[in-house]
Design a protein around this motif. Structure first.
Motif, PDB file in Angstrom:
ATOM      1  N   UNK A 288      35.905  30.062  39.910  1.00 57.97           N
ATOM      2  CA  UNK A 288      37.189  30.736  40.120  1.00 57.97           C
ATOM      3  C   UNK A 288      37.317  31.966  39.232  1.00 57.97           C
ATOM      4  N   UNK A 289      36.705  31.949  38.054  1.00 61.06           N
ATOM      5  CA  UNK A 289      36.736  33.134  37.194  1.00 61.06           C
ATOM      6  C   UNK A 289      35.979  34.280  37.853  1.00 61.06           C
ATOM      7  N   UNK A 290      34.806  33.986  38.409  1.00 58.56           N
ATOM      8  CA  UNK A 290      34.036  35.019  39.100  1.00 58.56           C
ATOM      9  C   UNK A 290      34.774  35.509  40.341  1.00 58.56           C
ATOM     10  N   UNK A 291      35.439  34.608  41.048  1.00 56.14           N
ATOM     11  CA  UNK A 291      36.201  35.016  42.233  1.00 56.14           C
ATOM     12  C   UNK A 291      37.332  35.957  41.854  1.00 56.14           C
ATOM     13  N   UNK A 292      37.996  35.674  40.737  1.00 55.21           N
ATOM     14  CA  UNK A 292      39.055  36.569  40.273  1.00 55.21           C
ATOM     15  C   UNK A 292      38.475  37.928  39.881  1.00 55.21           C
ATOM     16  N   UNK A 293      37.355  37.930  39.163  1.00 54.12           N
ATOM     17  CA  UNK A 293      36.728  39.187  38.776  1.00 54.12           C
ATOM     18  C   UNK A 293      36.324  40.004  39.998  1.00 54.12           C
ATOM     19  N   UNK A 294      35.751  39.350  40.998  1.00 56.45           N
ATOM     20  CA  UNK A 294      35.351  40.047  42.212  1.00 56.45           C
ATOM     21  C   UNK A 294      36.555  40.653  42.925  1.00 56.45           C
ATOM     22  N   UNK A 295      37.725  40.027  42.750  1.00 59.61           N
ATOM     23  CA  UNK A 295      38.960  40.518  43.361  1.00 59.61           C
ATOM     24  C   UNK A 295      39.707  41.488  42.450  1.00 59.61           C
ATOM     25  N   UNK A 296      39.055  41.976  41.398  1.00 60.95           N
ATOM     26  CA  UNK A 296      39.648  42.933  40.458  1.00 60.95           C
ATOM     27  C   UNK A 296      40.875  42.374  39.751  1.00 60.95           C
ATOM     28  N   UNK A 297      40.847  41.083  39.484  1.00 59.86           N
ATOM     29  CA  UNK A 297      41.980  40.427  38.841  1.00 59.86           C
ATOM     30  C   UNK A 297      41.618  40.093  37.394  1.00 59.86           C
ATOM     31  N   UNK A 298      42.439  40.462  36.407  1.00 65.56           N
ATOM     32  CA  UNK A 298      42.147  40.083  35.023  1.00 65.56           C
ATOM     33  C   UNK A 298      42.264  38.581  34.834  1.00 65.56           C
ATOM     34  N   UNK A 342      46.385  45.345  32.488  1.00 66.79           N
ATOM     35  CA  UNK A 342      45.860  44.349  33.408  1.00 66.79           C
ATOM     36  C   UNK A 342      44.999  44.968  34.486  1.00 66.79           C
ATOM     37  N   UNK A 343      45.425  46.111  35.008  1.00 68.03           N
ATOM     38  CA  UNK A 343      44.642  46.794  36.044  1.00 68.03           C
ATOM     39  C   UNK A 343      43.284  47.229  35.496  1.00 68.03           C
ATOM     40  N   UNK A 344      43.261  47.745  34.260  1.00 65.59           N
ATOM     41  CA  UNK A 344      41.976  48.174  33.665  1.00 65.59           C
ATOM     42  C   UNK A 344      41.051  46.987  33.448  1.00 65.59           C
ATOM     43  N   UNK A 345      41.596  45.883  32.935  1.00 68.16           N
ATOM     44  CA  UNK A 345      40.774  44.688  32.741  1.00 68.16           C
ATOM     45  C   UNK A 345      40.204  44.202  34.068  1.00 68.16           C
ATOM     46  N   UNK A 346      41.034  44.208  35.106  1.00 66.30           N
ATOM     47  CA  UNK A 346      40.571  43.775  36.419  1.00 66.30           C
ATOM     48  C   UNK A 346      39.470  44.661  36.970  1.00 66.30           C
ATOM     49  N   UNK A 347      39.597  45.967  36.766  1.00 60.88           N
ATOM     50  CA  UNK A 347      38.562  46.887  37.243  1.00 60.88           C
ATOM     51  C   UNK A 347      37.242  46.665  36.503  1.00 60.88           C
ATOM     52  N   UNK A 348      37.328  46.467  35.189  1.00 55.69           N
ATOM     53  CA  UNK A 348      36.107  46.199  34.425  1.00 55.69           C
ATOM     54  C   UNK A 348      35.490  44.858  34.831  1.00 55.69           C
ATOM     55  N   UNK A 349      36.345  43.884  35.131  1.00 56.79           N
ATOM     56  CA  UNK A 349      35.842  42.600  35.594  1.00 56.79           C
ATOM     57  C   UNK A 349      35.056  42.731  36.884  1.00 56.79           C
TER      58      UNK A 349
END
Length: 395
Positions: A288-298, A342-349
């Motif tokens: 689920x962590x990888x799924x959130x990262x793939x979805x640009x979610x922090x 949060x948006x920046x963290x999600x983009x880096x993820x």
């Protein structure tokens, strides 16, 4: 399962032993991805011994007549595969509790007697403690069967210690998870929308759901929302968590939506501002962590298992102490107040996911790590590159 190439009969046979959804959990989802991988199918004939138990998650690790019967049936089917088709490699997801490991031990012995190499893939972070705490006869069994493994795979570099003293170091390989691309682009920054916190996974105290409910109640934002999705581990967890929500001053803004399918999961991720996994239990590498990262979610999570390989504090998310609702509340408040962060963290993820944790990269690692047992010339493996790079975020 992916269609076999025309010359499939000339390829070595890989027998995958393991469950597939339902119920969905980390191991069953991974097995399904492995079976469907065209990358693996190009180099192996892939067969499947299905060990699925269609009962609820509450049944995992229990000893009852149903589980004993299933174990014996699956062992019989494995023996038949070994006699009839002579697989070169048997891949087994290793269990971390006594009843299930007894079955795995039987599988390992049967496969080795049948002439196959055995690859044990650990999808958790409890194996070393499981071995240490086991009764002496079970410890001996774990030690003996681990010596029979041709390779022991773990999901992150920090998890190598799970096989310390059990499997020689060179045989312990890092083969991380991966998830498909949900097609997520940059997330629009909408400060007017209520801040939405998402928990997606097993509903239990060890996963930190109680901590999240307590932390959310202290979040100053009066319109913030918490969505909790997943399957109850036990009825006791359901009773306790429902009672905690009912007693929360924020109960009107907490939504329990139960289990979700793939489309429902995608909607949850798309509608959230942050995914939270405040787990207290030993972890492997939660999908689920990888799924959130793939979805640009922090992601806000604790430092368990391979989570720090994915959630780089202050870069792709926020790491918090476990069993600390106050610390979790502080992290939530920080992201609620600073949506741009949060948006920046999600983009880096998402960038880190694209570099190291796509489904294609995960299956390429599997195919390459199996090469030593195929009879083909060896080459450097993708998982070596993963370890060498440290899965770091490059600027």
């Amino acid at each position: 399962m992916s269609p076999s190439p025309p010359d499939a009969e000339r390829l070595p046979l890989l027998l995958v032993v393991g469950p597939v959804p339902p119920p969905p959990h980390g191991t069953s989802v991974y097995v399904r991805m492995l079976l469907d991988s065209p990358l693996v199918a190009r180099r192996w004939r892939v067969a499947h011994l299905d060990t699925s138990d269609r009962r609820s998650l509450e049944n995992l690790g229990r000893v009852d007549l149903g589980n004993v019967r299933l174990g014996l049936v699956h062992a019989w089917r494995l023996a038949a595969w070994l006699v009839r088709d002579r697989p070169r490699v048997v891949w087994i997801p290793l269990s971390q509790n006594a009843p299930a490991y007894l079955r795995d031990a039987l599988f390992i012995v049967l496969a080795r007697v049948g002439g196959a190499r055995v690859v044990g893939h650990l999808h958790g972070g409890w194996f070393h403690e499981f071995h240490r705490r086991a009764a002496l006869p079970l410890r001996w069994l774990v030690q003996g069967t681990c010596r029979l493994l041709s390779a022991a795979w773990v999901l992150g570099p920090a998890l190598r210690e799970c096989f310390a003293g059990l499997v020689p170091g060179p045989r312990v390989r890092v083969v991380p998870n991966g998830v498909p691309d949900p097609g997520a682009g940059p997330r629009p920054l909408d400060r007017a929308r209520p801040f939405t916190v998402l928990y997606l996974g097993q509903l239990s105290q060890p996963k930190g759901v109680d901590d999240l409910i307590a932390a959310f109640a202290s979040l100053p934002a009066a319109d913030a929302r918490l969505t909790i999705a997943g399957e109850w581990l036990t009825r006791a967890d359901e009773r306790r968590i429902r009672a905690a929500i009912a007693a929360s001053p924020a109960r009107a803004r907490i939504e329990l939506i139960g289990t979700v399918d793939a489309a429902g999961k995608a909607r949850c991720l798309e509608g959230a501002d942050v995914l939270v996994l405040p787990t207290r239990q030993p972890e492997g590498q939660p999908l689920v962590v990888l799924e959130a990262m793939a979805a640009s979610l922090p992601v806000i999570a604790t430092r368990r298992g391979a989570i720090p390989d994915m959630v780089h504090d202050g870069i792709t998310g926020v790491l918090v102490p476990e069993a600390d609702p106050a610390g979790l509340a502080s992290a939530l408040e920080r992201l609620e107040r600073d949506r741009a962060l949060g948006a920046r963290l999600g983009q880096e993820g998402r960038r880190l996911w694209a570099r190291a944790f796509t489904a294609e990269q995960a299956m390429a690692r599997v195919a390459e790590e199996l090469e030593p047992f195929s009879g083909r010339p060896l080459a450097g493996t993708a998982s070596d590159a993963f370890v060498a790079s440290g899965s770091s975020v490059a600027s």
